[in-house]
Design a protein around this motif. Structure first.
Motif, PDB file in Angstrom:
ATOM      1  N   THR A 128      -0.233 -25.500 -45.118  1.00 19.17           N
ATOM      2  CA  THR A 128      -0.343 -25.808 -46.544  1.00 19.17           C
ATOM      3  C   THR A 128      -1.769 -25.612 -47.037  1.00 19.17           C
ATOM      4  O   THR A 128      -1.998 -25.484 -48.244  1.00 19.17           O
ATOM      5  CB  THR A 128       0.103 -27.248 -46.820  1.00 19.17           C
ATOM      6  OG1 THR A 128      -0.671 -28.153 -46.005  1.00 19.17           O
ATOM      7  CG2 THR A 128       1.579 -27.434 -46.489  1.00 19.17           C
ATOM      8  N   GLU A 129      -2.721 -25.610 -46.117  1.00 17.26           N
ATOM      9  CA  GLU A 129      -4.114 -25.423 -46.508  1.00 17.26           C
ATOM     10  C   GLU A 129      -4.382 -23.986 -46.940  1.00 17.26           C
ATOM     11  O   GLU A 129      -5.062 -23.735 -47.932  1.00 17.26           O
ATOM     12  CB  GLU A 129      -5.041 -25.808 -45.355  1.00 17.26           C
ATOM     13  CG  GLU A 129      -5.002 -27.288 -45.004  1.00 17.26           C
ATOM     14  CD  GLU A 129      -5.952 -27.635 -43.883  1.00 17.26           C
ATOM     15  OE1 GLU A 129      -6.683 -26.723 -43.417  1.00 17.26           O
ATOM     16  OE2 GLU A 129      -5.977 -28.800 -43.466  1.00 17.26           O
ATOM     17  N   THR A 130      -3.865 -23.035 -46.187  1.00 19.63           N
ATOM     18  CA  THR A 130      -4.074 -21.633 -46.543  1.00 19.63           C
ATOM     19  C   THR A 130      -3.065 -21.152 -47.575  1.00 19.63           C
ATOM     20  O   THR A 130      -3.361 -20.260 -48.370  1.00 19.63           O
ATOM     21  CB  THR A 130      -3.978 -20.733 -45.297  1.00 19.63           C
ATOM     22  OG1 THR A 130      -2.666 -20.857 -44.731  1.00 19.63           O
ATOM     23  CG2 THR A 130      -5.022 -21.121 -44.268  1.00 19.63           C
ATOM     24  N   GLY A 131      -1.851 -21.760 -47.558  1.00 18.25           N
ATOM     25  CA  GLY A 131      -0.813 -21.313 -48.481  1.00 18.25           C
ATOM     26  C   GLY A 131      -0.507 -19.841 -48.320  1.00 18.25           C
ATOM     27  O   GLY A 131      -0.233 -19.130 -49.291  1.00 18.25           O
ATOM     28  N   TYR A 132      -0.540 -19.395 -47.081  1.00 13.76           N
ATOM     29  CA  TYR A 132      -0.407 -17.966 -46.828  1.00 13.76           C
ATOM     30  C   TYR A 132       0.964 -17.430 -47.229  1.00 13.76           C
ATOM     31  O   TYR A 132       1.070 -16.351 -47.796  1.00 13.76           O
ATOM     32  CB  TYR A 132      -0.681 -17.663 -45.360  1.00 13.76           C
ATOM     33  CG  TYR A 132      -0.825 -16.190 -45.097  1.00 13.76           C
ATOM     34  CD1 TYR A 132      -2.036 -15.550 -45.310  1.00 13.76           C
ATOM     35  CD2 TYR A 132       0.256 -15.428 -44.678  1.00 13.76           C
ATOM     36  CE1 TYR A 132      -2.164 -14.192 -45.104  1.00 13.76           C
ATOM     37  CE2 TYR A 132       0.130 -14.071 -44.468  1.00 13.76           C
ATOM     38  CZ  TYR A 132      -1.085 -13.454 -44.683  1.00 13.76           C
ATOM     39  OH  TYR A 132      -1.199 -12.103 -44.493  1.00 13.76           O
ATOM     40  N   VAL A 133       2.003 -18.185 -46.915  1.00  8.98           N
ATOM     41  CA  VAL A 133       3.344 -17.788 -47.346  1.00  8.98           C
ATOM     42  C   VAL A 133       3.885 -18.874 -48.279  1.00  8.98           C
ATOM     43  O   VAL A 133       3.640 -20.065 -48.067  1.00  8.98           O
ATOM     44  CB  VAL A 133       4.304 -17.591 -46.141  1.00  8.98           C
ATOM     45  CG1 VAL A 133       3.920 -16.359 -45.361  1.00  8.98           C
ATOM     46  CG2 VAL A 133       4.298 -18.809 -45.228  1.00  8.98           C
ATOM     47  N   PRO A 134       4.615 -18.496 -49.320  1.00 12.40           N
ATOM     48  CA  PRO A 134       5.104 -19.472 -50.304  1.00 12.40           C
ATOM     49  C   PRO A 134       6.324 -20.234 -49.815  1.00 12.40           C
ATOM     50  O   PRO A 134       7.402 -20.178 -50.418  1.00 12.40           O
ATOM     51  CB  PRO A 134       5.427 -18.593 -51.509  1.00 12.40           C
ATOM     52  CG  PRO A 134       5.847 -17.287 -50.910  1.00 12.40           C
ATOM     53  CD  PRO A 134       4.968 -17.109 -49.687  1.00 12.40           C
ATOM     54  N   ILE A 135       6.161 -20.927 -48.692  1.00  6.60           N
ATOM     55  CA  ILE A 135       7.252 -21.709 -48.110  1.00  6.60           C
ATOM     56  C   ILE A 135       6.803 -23.162 -48.021  1.00  6.60           C
ATOM     57  O   ILE A 135       5.760 -23.460 -47.454  1.00  6.60           O
ATOM     58  CB  ILE A 135       7.635 -21.186 -46.716  1.00  6.60           C
ATOM     59  CG1 ILE A 135       8.149 -19.737 -46.810  1.00  6.60           C
ATOM     60  CG2 ILE A 135       8.692 -22.079 -46.071  1.00  6.60           C
ATOM     61  CD1 ILE A 135       8.437 -19.104 -45.450  1.00  6.60           C
TER      62      ILE A 135
ATOM     63  N   PRO B  99      -3.844 -16.975 -41.111  1.00  3.79           N
ATOM     64  CA  PRO B  99      -3.110 -16.562 -39.920  1.00  3.79           C
ATOM     65  C   PRO B  99      -3.340 -15.093 -39.604  1.00  3.79           C
ATOM     66  O   PRO B  99      -3.583 -14.280 -40.482  1.00  3.79           O
ATOM     67  CB  PRO B  99      -1.640 -16.810 -40.314  1.00  3.79           C
ATOM     68  CG  PRO B  99      -1.697 -17.781 -41.438  1.00  3.79           C
ATOM     69  CD  PRO B  99      -2.968 -17.471 -42.171  1.00  3.79           C
ATOM     70  N   ALA B 100      -3.242 -14.779 -38.316  1.00  2.00           N
ATOM     71  CA  ALA B 100      -3.252 -13.374 -37.899  1.00  2.00           C
ATOM     72  C   ALA B 100      -1.807 -12.946 -37.808  1.00  2.00           C
ATOM     73  O   ALA B 100      -1.041 -13.525 -37.060  1.00  2.00           O
ATOM     74  CB  ALA B 100      -3.936 -13.234 -36.548  1.00  2.00           C
ATOM     75  N   PHE B 101      -1.432 -11.960 -38.558  1.00  6.93           N
ATOM     76  CA  PHE B 101      -0.041 -11.577 -38.602  1.00  6.93           C
ATOM     77  C   PHE B 101       0.198 -10.237 -37.948  1.00  6.93           C
ATOM     78  O   PHE B 101      -0.574  -9.307 -38.126  1.00  6.93           O
ATOM     79  CB  PHE B 101       0.462 -11.552 -40.045  1.00  6.93           C
ATOM     80  CG  PHE B 101       0.647 -12.912 -40.621  1.00  6.93           C
ATOM     81  CD1 PHE B 101       1.672 -13.722 -40.186  1.00  6.93           C
ATOM     82  CD2 PHE B 101      -0.230 -13.401 -41.559  1.00  6.93           C
ATOM     83  CE1 PHE B 101       1.842 -14.991 -40.692  1.00  6.93           C
ATOM     84  CE2 PHE B 101      -0.070 -14.674 -42.074  1.00  6.93           C
ATOM     85  CZ  PHE B 101       0.963 -15.462 -41.643  1.00  6.93           C
TER      86      PHE B 101
END
Length: 243
Positions: free
Chosen positions: A151-158, A52-54
């Motif tokens: 869920t593929e990137t798992g960028y945030v642990p949510i 993601p672009a944050f």
């Protein structure tokens, strides 16, 4: 990128950023300010949403709210920094713009054509990750939430079953009504499509980009400690109550 963000505890707040001003001097170690080194990631235009672009500033804002409450509670500088770091690691933010902001003394960029919007836009007017066709708000919210919670990137642990805090932030030229519409779309999607319990919803223009039309969505994993910090009493005039 790494962003060095200064948090001042001088009894004041600057601009529209509602940093806590009444923080305890116990957390300053005889200094009038302390530095927080927060890690944030940005996506270049050619990565095609590999991650993601944050919009980093809104993420910083949430971390600073937690840090301010921790400092006001009398925690040591090390503990305040630790809480801010933990907060920054469990949240993600993504911005969507319908217009480019006008930077003082510069010609407004024409990179965003008619019937176009920018996804993953930077709050200082930096180009986003992608320019796409204008979409209805329901589709925009779906895209942003799916990107942050992928869920593929798992960028945030949510993950499903977690509890979260939601912030919908106007970028400067977005009417309150439109911010509320975005929030109204985001909450049931988080609950029904992503299986998340929403503990708090914050709406308003907390971190703006001059006259940019658009909004950012921040999702933060919550627990008892996080909620205690977010709910702490503050005199910061621009910190709105949750809805």
């Amino acid at each position: 990128m790494w962003c060095l963000f200064e948090v001042f505890y001088t009894g004041r707040h600057t601009g529209s950023l509602p940093i806590r001003g009444e923080a305890s001097t116990k957390a300053m170690l005889h200094e009038d300010r302390f530095l927080l080194l927060l890690q944030h990631r940005r996506l270049s235009r050619d990565q095609h949403f590999a991650k993601p672009a944050f919009e980093t500033e809104t993420t910083e804002f949430r971390s600073c709210e937690v840090a301010g409450a921790a400092a006001a509670a009398g925690l040591s500088l090390a503990d305040v920094a630790a809480e801010a770091k933990c907060a920054s690691e469990v949240m993600g933010t993504m911005g969507v713009a319908l217009s480019v902001c006008t930077l003082p003394g510069q010609v407004t960029s024409d990179r965003l054509g008619p019937e176009k919007m920018e996804v993953g836009v930077g709050i200082r007017g930096e180009p986003g990750a992608a320019v796409v066709d204008l979409q209805q708000v329901n589709a925009i919210i779906t895209r942003v939430l799916n990107q942050i919670l992928s869920t593929e990137t798992g960028y945030v642990p949510i993950t499903r079953g977690d509890r979260v805090v939601l912030m919908v932030n106007g970028l400067g030229a977005t009417p309150v009504m439109e911010i509320m519409i975005a929030a109204g779309k985001a909450v049931p999607k988080l609950q029904l499509e992503h299986g998340l319990a929403v503990d708090r919803v914050y709406t308003g223009s907390f971190m703006t980009s001059l006259d940019m039309a658009g909004f950012s969505i921040t999702i933060m994993k919550s627990d008892k400690s996080i909620l205690q910090r977010l709910d702490a009493v503050t005199k910061a005039p621009n910190w709105a109550c949750c809805c």
